[in-house]
Design an enzyme around this catalytic site. Structure first.
Site, PDB file in Angstrom:
ATOM      1  CG  ASP A  59      -2.079   0.945   1.104  1.00  0.00           C
ATOM      2  OD1 ASP A  59      -1.881   2.076   0.619  1.00  0.00           O
ATOM      3  OD2 ASP A  59      -3.198   0.568   1.474  1.00  0.00           O
ATOM      4  CB  SER A 107      -6.342   2.870   0.046  1.00  0.00           C
ATOM      5  OG  SER A 107      -5.030   3.346   0.237  1.00  0.00           O
ATOM      6  CG  HIS A 328      -2.191   4.685  -3.588  1.00  0.00           C
ATOM      7  ND1 HIS A 328      -1.336   5.187  -2.633  1.00  0.00           N
ATOM      8  CD2 HIS A 328      -3.188   4.068  -2.892  1.00  0.00           C
ATOM      9  CE1 HIS A 328      -1.794   4.908  -1.426  1.00  0.00           C
ATOM     10  NE2 HIS A 328      -2.918   4.223  -1.549  1.00  0.00           N
TER      11      HIS A 328
END
Length: 475
Positions: A59, A107, A328
């Site tokens: 993440d 997210s 991302h």
């Protein structure tokens, strides 16, 4: 940016990916106005279909993080910079934009794309703009009779794991999402056979104790990471913190994601059915939001060890696919700052505590700032970097001046982070996400289908093709 897909093309793709009932639901959502735009997915040759899939997500892990980790973990005694596990497994890059005109995803939207192959808006947990559900990879795997697992360092109802297990209009509805883990059922069973991570406060509540209800479904429940070895069979649930697990830099087990993944692989390997597991290094992103480079490198080290563990598993189980990416990039991390051509990431090995922890102790005992000798002795167990006396005394005076301010703890935390950034020549452009493409890593059975540039939806669409194939269907 245009997100238009004809109904005919949508139905053709859908029929290749989903069973008829799921396809019909999604098609109805489209006709109601949802902008569902399924990506093209290749037809997977039978000899490349994996029996098991291990899907790893870093993440917030943009390419600057993997570059930083290479230099952070480099052996300074050798002439050449050693390749990391990330360098060895790299096969492509992925775009991450959400279903709006911002190009910068959160997210939830990113995980929705990675879990379902469909774009949605920021904040959405595997639903379209009208709130209609997108079928997820783990739901489809469960419907195929496969064993499913989620292993994370955040709470298990955080945005990424939730997008594989639930459907909700807002990622912030943590209790609703937790409740849905016992109402969103496949063949009258919860979607995941194994869940390891944090989030106990959302599951063991005064109004409802979901841990007891999971046990009624036959799940073994543990609430301490030290008890992980006590799990011998599936299904199982482990919640090891009220929210997220302690950061790696201050954890009793700094490789806690590796530890949980190792146990998960052991449990999954004992099942006759094929398995699909999602593993998330959740807190790389949290460190990035905080602009804390030492925190981030410790999380990266845990994730690197987890990747290496999974690669070794694939080496001994060649019918398994390792696929890894990021949802991302976070923080706009730069290696080098203010026109100086260097990055001193090796110094980060000498940072042993979170800046917030150091700040908390300064606020509790401000006398540590009384003089340079006292401050130096106080700081040494936390940051053992050799700092010029002039600069160290300047930092002491700056921290002392903060004590009279209203938000002094946060200001001291930020001052310490900025001091570390200056010492290492680390830069940041934002406390949020950015739109930079992220890496794709693949290894094992079917890895060749992930090379080159992919959108995040294409990664999911290919995995869905693999899961939906009849070869490893267990019904």
């Amino acid at each position: 940016m245009t997100n238009l897909t004809s109904t005919a093309r949508f139905f053709t793709i859908c029929s290749g990916l989903l069973c008829a009932s799921l396809c019909s639901t999604a098609l109805l959502s489209k006709e109601a106005g949802a902008e569902t735009h399924a990506p093209f997915a290749p037809i997977i040759a039978a000899e490349y279909l994996p029996k098991n899939i291990i899907y790893l997500i870093g993440d917030g892990m943009g390419p600057a993080y993997t570059s930083a980790y290479r230099y952070y973990s480099d052996n300074p005694q050798t002439q050449r910079v050693e390749k990391t596990i990330f360098d060895k497994l790299l096969v492509g890059m992925s775009s991450t934009y959400p279903d709006d005109d911002t190009y910068v995803t959160d997210s939830a939207a990113a995980a929705t794309a990675l879990a379902t192959s469909y774009k949605s808006h920021n904040g959405a947990i595997s639903v379209d703009h009208q709130g209609g559900p997108f079928p997820t990879l783990l739901e489809m795997a469960k419907a195929q009779g496969k064993t499913t697992a989620v292993v994370v360092t955040s709470q298990i109802n955080h945005a990424t794991p939730a997008s594989f297990l639930a459907h909700n209009e807002s990622r912030r509805n943590y209790e609703q999402i937790a409740d849905s883990y016992l109402s969103n059922l496949i063949d009258e069973r919860p979607v995941a056979d194994l869940m390891l991570g944090g989030g106990a406060q959302y599951f063991a509540r005064d109004d409802r104790d979901l841990t007891l209800e999971f046990q009624e479904y036959g799940y073994q429940y543990i609430d301490s990471l030290s008890d992980l070895s006590s799990i011998e069979n599936l299904p199982a649930l482990g919640l090891f913190a009220p929210k997220g697990l302690p950061y790696a830099i201050e954890s009793q087990d700094p490789l806690r994601l590796t530890t949980m993944t190792r146990k998960a692989l052991s449990l999954l390997s004992n099942q006759e059915a094929p398995f699909v597991m999602m593993v998330e290094a959740s807190q790389i992103d949290w460190c990035g939001h905080s602009n804390d480079i030492a925190c981030a490198m410790n999380e990266m080290h845990d994730f690197a060890n987890t990747l290496s563990l999974v690669k070794r598993y694939v080496d001994t189980h060649p019918d398994t696919l390792l696929i890894a990416t990021a949802d991302h990039s976070t923080g706009g991390l730069t290696l080098g700052r203010e026109g100086t051509y260097q990055w001193q990431g090796q110094l980060l090995h000498q940072v042993h505590s979170l800046p917030s922890t150091i700040a908390q102790r300064i606020v509790a005992s401000p006398e540590v700032l009384n003089d340079l000798a006292t401050f130096s002795a106080f700081l040494q167990p936390h940051i053992s970097i050799a700092i010029e006396e002039r600069k160290l005394d300047g930092l002491r005076n700056k921290l002392n001046s903060r004590l009279s301010h209203h938000k002094h703890k946060q200001q001291i935390t930020d001052d310490i982070k900025q001091a570390i950034d200056k010492l290492t020549y680390t830069g940041w452009t934002t406390g949020g996400h950015d739109a930079i493409d992220v890496p794709i890593y693949a290894y094992g059975q079917g890895a060749l289908y992930f090379s080159g540039h992919k959108d995040n939806t294409e990664i999911a669409a290919t995995l869905i093709q693999m899961v939906q194939a009849e070869r490893y269907k267990q019904l």
